[in-house]
Design a protein around this motif. Structure first.
Motif, PDB file in Angstrom:
ATOM      1  N   GLU A   1       0.834  -1.212   0.000  1.00 43.23           N
ATOM      2  CA  GLU A   1       0.000   0.000   0.000  1.00 43.23           C
ATOM      3  C   GLU A   1       0.872   1.267   0.000  1.00 43.23           C
ATOM      4  O   GLU A   1       0.661   2.184  -0.803  1.00 43.23           O
ATOM      5  N   PHE A   2       1.861   1.304   0.865  1.00 43.26           N
ATOM      6  CA  PHE A   2       2.689   2.523   0.971  1.00 43.26           C
ATOM      7  C   PHE A   2       3.576   2.694  -0.257  1.00 43.26           C
ATOM      8  O   PHE A   2       3.758   3.814  -0.749  1.00 43.26           O
ATOM      9  N   ALA A   3       4.132   1.600  -0.748  1.00 44.69           N
ATOM     10  CA  ALA A   3       5.006   1.711  -1.931  1.00 44.69           C
ATOM     11  C   ALA A   3       4.204   2.217  -3.132  1.00 44.69           C
ATOM     12  O   ALA A   3       4.643   3.107  -3.854  1.00 44.69           O
ATOM     13  N   LYS A   4       3.016   1.664  -3.297  1.00 44.86           N
ATOM     14  CA  LYS A   4       2.194   2.037  -4.458  1.00 44.86           C
ATOM     15  C   LYS A   4       1.707   3.483  -4.357  1.00 44.86           C
ATOM     16  O   LYS A   4       1.633   4.190  -5.351  1.00 44.86           O
ATOM     17  N   LYS A   5       1.342   3.911  -3.131  1.00 44.56           N
ATOM     18  CA  LYS A   5       0.740   5.248  -2.998  1.00 44.56           C
ATOM     19  C   LYS A   5       1.782   6.336  -2.750  1.00 44.56           C
ATOM     20  O   LYS A   5       1.594   7.469  -3.133  1.00 44.56           O
ATOM     21  N   PHE A   6       2.886   5.976  -2.056  1.00 42.68           N
ATOM     22  CA  PHE A   6       3.806   7.041  -1.617  1.00 42.68           C
ATOM     23  C   PHE A   6       5.247   6.840  -2.066  1.00 42.68           C
ATOM     24  O   PHE A   6       6.115   7.628  -1.709  1.00 42.68           O
ATOM     25  N   GLY A   7       5.509   5.759  -2.781  1.00 44.16           N
ATOM     26  CA  GLY A   7       6.849   5.592  -3.349  1.00 44.16           C
ATOM     27  C   GLY A   7       7.749   4.671  -2.542  1.00 44.16           C
ATOM     28  O   GLY A   7       7.363   4.129  -1.500  1.00 44.16           O
ATOM     29  N   ASP A   8       8.967   4.511  -3.061  1.00 46.37           N
ATOM     30  CA  ASP A   8       9.851   3.484  -2.494  1.00 46.37           C
ATOM     31  C   ASP A   8      10.642   3.932  -1.271  1.00 46.37           C
ATOM     32  O   ASP A   8      11.495   3.194  -0.779  1.00 46.37           O
ATOM     33  N   GLY A   9      10.350   5.139  -0.778  1.00 39.90           N
ATOM     34  CA  GLY A   9      11.036   5.585   0.450  1.00 39.90           C
ATOM     35  C   GLY A   9      10.364   5.062   1.712  1.00 39.90           C
ATOM     36  O   GLY A   9      10.943   5.130   2.796  1.00 39.90           O
ATOM     37  N   LEU A  10       9.126   4.575   1.563  1.00 39.07           N
ATOM     38  CA  LEU A  10       8.397   4.070   2.742  1.00 39.07           C
ATOM     39  C   LEU A  10       8.473   2.548   2.751  1.00 39.07           C
ATOM     40  O   LEU A  10       8.017   1.896   1.810  1.00 39.07           O
ATOM     41  N   ARG A  11       9.030   2.010   3.804  1.00 37.40           N
ATOM     42  CA  ARG A  11       9.214   0.554   3.868  1.00 37.40           C
ATOM     43  C   ARG A  11       8.600   0.015   5.155  1.00 37.40           C
ATOM     44  O   ARG A  11       8.625   0.692   6.191  1.00 37.40           O
ATOM     45  N   VAL A  12       8.055  -1.195   5.046  1.00 31.15           N
ATOM     46  CA  VAL A  12       7.430  -1.838   6.212  1.00 31.15           C
ATOM     47  C   VAL A  12       7.919  -3.281   6.289  1.00 31.15           C
ATOM     48  O   VAL A  12       7.702  -4.060   5.358  1.00 31.15           O
ATOM     49  N   ASN A  13       8.590  -3.617   7.351  1.00 31.70           N
ATOM     50  CA  ASN A  13       9.100  -4.973   7.548  1.00 31.70           C
ATOM     51  C   ASN A  13       8.789  -5.422   8.973  1.00 31.70           C
ATOM     52  O   ASN A  13       8.317  -4.629   9.795  1.00 31.70           O
ATOM     53  N   ALA A  14       9.077  -6.671   9.241  1.00 32.72           N
ATOM     54  CA  ALA A  14       8.880  -7.178  10.611  1.00 32.72           C
ATOM     55  C   ALA A  14      10.043  -8.087  10.984  1.00 32.72           C
ATOM     56  O   ALA A  14      10.693  -8.662  10.106  1.00 32.72           O
ATOM     57  N   ILE A  15      10.256  -8.208  12.273  1.00 31.98           N
ATOM     58  CA  ILE A  15      11.141  -9.263  12.766  1.00 31.98           C
ATOM     59  C   ILE A  15      10.257 -10.284  13.495  1.00 31.98           C
ATOM     60  O   ILE A  15       9.210  -9.921  14.045  1.00 31.98           O
ATOM     61  N   ALA A  16      10.696 -11.527  13.442  1.00 35.84           N
ATOM     62  CA  ALA A  16       9.993 -12.579  14.180  1.00 35.84           C
ATOM     63  C   ALA A  16      10.995 -13.213  15.140  1.00 35.84           C
ATOM     64  O   ALA A  16      11.724 -14.133  14.756  1.00 35.84           O
ATOM     65  N   PRO A  17      11.057 -12.675  16.366  1.00 39.55           N
ATOM     66  CA  PRO A  17      11.987 -13.280  17.327  1.00 39.55           C
ATOM     67  C   PRO A  17      11.542 -14.702  17.664  1.00 39.55           C
ATOM     68  O   PRO A  17      10.346 -15.013  17.693  1.00 39.55           O
ATOM     69  N   GLY A  18      12.519 -15.547  17.906  1.00 37.45           N
ATOM     70  CA  GLY A  18      12.221 -16.874  18.438  1.00 37.45           C
ATOM     71  C   GLY A  18      11.889 -16.729  19.910  1.00 37.45           C
ATOM     72  O   GLY A  18      11.121 -15.844  20.301  1.00 37.45           O
ATOM     73  N   PHE A  19      12.486 -17.529  20.744  1.00 39.24           N
ATOM     74  CA  PHE A  19      12.141 -17.513  22.168  1.00 39.24           C
ATOM     75  C   PHE A  19      13.238 -16.822  22.972  1.00 39.24           C
ATOM     76  O   PHE A  19      14.384 -17.258  22.984  1.00 39.24           O
ATOM     77  N   PHE A  20      12.863 -15.714  23.581  1.00 43.23           N
ATOM     78  CA  PHE A  20      13.745 -14.910  24.421  1.00 43.23           C
ATOM     79  C   PHE A  20      13.100 -14.858  25.800  1.00 43.23           C
ATOM     80  O   PHE A  20      11.878 -14.704  25.894  1.00 43.23           O
ATOM     81  N   ILE A  21      13.875 -14.951  26.841  1.00 46.57           N
ATOM     82  CA  ILE A  21      13.262 -14.890  28.174  1.00 46.57           C
ATOM     83  C   ILE A  21      12.865 -13.446  28.456  1.00 46.57           C
ATOM     84  O   ILE A  21      13.685 -12.530  28.374  1.00 46.57           O
ATOM     85  N   SER A  22      11.584 -13.233  28.740  1.00 46.65           N
ATOM     86  CA  SER A  22      11.116 -11.891  29.107  1.00 46.65           C
ATOM     87  C   SER A  22      10.217 -12.034  30.329  1.00 46.65           C
ATOM     88  O   SER A  22       9.966 -13.142  30.811  1.00 46.65           O
ATOM     89  N   ASN A  23       9.728 -10.896  30.794  1.00 48.36           N
ATOM     90  CA  ASN A  23       8.891 -10.937  31.993  1.00 48.36           C
ATOM     91  C   ASN A  23       7.621 -11.757  31.747  1.00 48.36           C
ATOM     92  O   ASN A  23       7.080 -12.361  32.654  1.00 48.36           O
ATOM     93  N   GLN A  24       7.179 -11.751  30.486  1.00 46.21           N
ATOM     94  CA  GLN A  24       5.907 -12.415  30.178  1.00 46.21           C
ATOM     95  C   GLN A  24       6.018 -13.933  30.133  1.00 46.21           C
ATOM     96  O   GLN A  24       5.063 -14.635  30.400  1.00 46.21           O
ATOM     97  N   ASN A  25       7.192 -14.445  29.700  1.00 44.52           N
ATOM     98  CA  ASN A  25       7.254 -15.892  29.485  1.00 44.52           C
ATOM     99  C   ASN A  25       8.213 -16.624  30.426  1.00 44.52           C
ATOM    100  O   ASN A  25       8.348 -17.841  30.327  1.00 44.52           O
ATOM    101  N   ARG A  26       8.871 -15.863  31.321  1.00 43.25           N
ATOM    102  CA  ARG A  26       9.891 -16.490  32.190  1.00 43.25           C
ATOM    103  C   ARG A  26       9.328 -17.701  32.927  1.00 43.25           C
ATOM    104  O   ARG A  26       9.908 -18.780  32.907  1.00 43.25           O
ATOM    105  N   ALA A  27       8.142 -17.515  33.550  1.00 45.02           N
ATOM    106  CA  ALA A  27       7.585 -18.604  34.368  1.00 45.02           C
ATOM    107  C   ALA A  27       7.096 -19.768  33.511  1.00 45.02           C
ATOM    108  O   ALA A  27       7.002 -20.899  33.990  1.00 45.02           O
ATOM    109  N   LEU A  28       6.784 -19.493  32.243  1.00 46.31           N
ATOM    110  CA  LEU A  28       6.345 -20.572  31.348  1.00 46.31           C
ATOM    111  C   LEU A  28       7.513 -21.431  30.891  1.00 46.31           C
ATOM    112  O   LEU A  28       7.372 -22.624  30.661  1.00 46.31           O
ATOM    113  N   LEU A  29       8.690 -20.800  30.764  1.00 46.37           N
ATOM    114  CA  LEU A  29       9.831 -21.491  30.149  1.00 46.37           C
ATOM    115  C   LEU A  29      10.872 -21.967  31.153  1.00 46.37           C
ATOM    116  O   LEU A  29      11.609 -22.916  30.873  1.00 46.37           O
ATOM    117  N   THR A  30      10.955 -21.271  32.306  1.00 49.10           N
ATOM    118  CA  THR A  30      11.997 -21.661  33.281  1.00 49.10           C
ATOM    119  C   THR A  30      11.395 -21.823  34.674  1.00 49.10           C
ATOM    120  O   THR A  30      10.416 -21.163  35.035  1.00 49.10           O
TER     121      THR A  30
END
Ligand code: NAD
Length: 268
Positions: free
Chosen positions: A179-208
């Motif tokens: 949508e952004f490339a077509k309407k506003f050109g190639d200067g606007l980019r949208v990507n994502a990262i998909a982290p695997g499993f990192f210990i955080s406050n939310q999952n600590r008790a589930l994993l360790t």
């Protein structure tokens, strides 16, 4: 030209009081980017920014689900820097009430909690893009980095709402890249990262366990991770650096796994 030069780039990071985005925000500041630390809690924000020069960087108290607060943050950013170069959508996560406990089934799912977790991860990504994206639209430039997860592409037990939301975040990433490339050109980019499993406050008790050993779920994750370990927060820095730097200027609509091989391994 240094393809990886991000110094002087103005980067807004939501969830900057959290484990992954907080560590990332400090890394970006160390690379001489000007970082807008965004979070809901002023005290936690000042802790996250401890030791940083507040004339270079700034804190914005802001709930990612509150459009008015996001608009005020945008005004404050424009007042201070006059531009924005990148938006990193690090706010998000799972909620205990939206999971399916081991002894329960799908039919016990609390739909209102399911909707909450979808709202946080999906609308909490969409709304900052809608507000800060106006700057990118006017500038005809800007890089957006969203946070997906391993739960988006293949089923991870118990975390149905979170998985549904992250799958939608990946879909949003691709849709907006086009949508952004077509309407506003190639200067606007949208990507994502998909982290695997990192210990955080939310999952600590589930994993360790409290003694540091893995729970059965934690061990199952490790068994399916060829690197045989969880990720460390600093292992997302390079991917985000790349995605907001000129090195990735022909890259849009991608989802980059940072997972020690979890997503490419059958488990056998
Ligand atoms: N830790 C992991 O293993 C992992 C794996 C894949 C993806 N992720 C994703 O990475 C991102 C960061 O997660 P984390 O592991 O660092 O967790 P975290 O809980 O440490 O960080 C999440 C941050 O989001 C903030 N937040 C929550 N609701 C908010 C709201 N309405 N408005 C503004 N801020 C809000 C929290 O206060 C917190 O600072 C999340 O999107 C998460 O889903 C994490």
């Amino acid at each position: 030209m240094d393809l990886f030069d991000i110094s002087e780039k103005v980067v807004a990071v939501t969830g900057a009081t959290g484990v992954l985005a907080g560590s990332l925000a400090r890394y970006l500041a160390a690379q001489k980017a000007k970082v807008v630390f965004m979070g809901r809690n002023a005290r936690k924000l000042s802790e996250a920014m401890e030791g940083l020069d507040e004339s270079e960087h700034m804190a914005c108290v802001c709930n990612v689900l509150d459009r008015e607060a996001l608009e005020s943050a945008k005004e404050a950013v424009m007042k201070k820097y006059g531009r924005l170069d990148a938006l990193v959508n690090g706010a998000g996560g799972n909620m205990p009430g939206a999971t399916i406990a081991p002894e329960k089934t799908f039919f016990d799912l609390d739909v209102s909690q399911w909707a909450e977790v979808v709202k946080l991860n999906l609308e909490g990504t969409l709304l900052p893009i809608m507000v800060f994206g106006e700057i990118f639209k006017a500038q005809k430039s800007g890089s957006i980095v969203n946070f997906s997860s391993m739960t988006a592409q293949s089923a991870v037990t118990r975390v149905l709402g979170y998985s549904n939301a992250k799958a939608a975040v990946e879909n949003l990433t691709k849709g907006l890249a086009v949508e952004f490339a077509k309407k506003f050109g190639d200067g606007l980019r949208v990507n994502a990262i998909a982290p695997g499993f990192f210990i955080s406050n939310q999952n600590r008790a589930l994993l360790t366990n409290p003694d540091g050993t893995f729970t059965a779920r934690g061990q199952a994750v490790i068994n399916k991770t060829p690197f045989g370990r969880f990720g460390n927060a600093d292992e997302i820095w390079g991917a985000v650096h790349y995605l907001i730097s000129p090195a990735s200027k022909f890259v849009t609509g991608t989802v980059m796994a940072i997972d020690g091989g979890f997503s490419c391994f059958s488990g056998v």
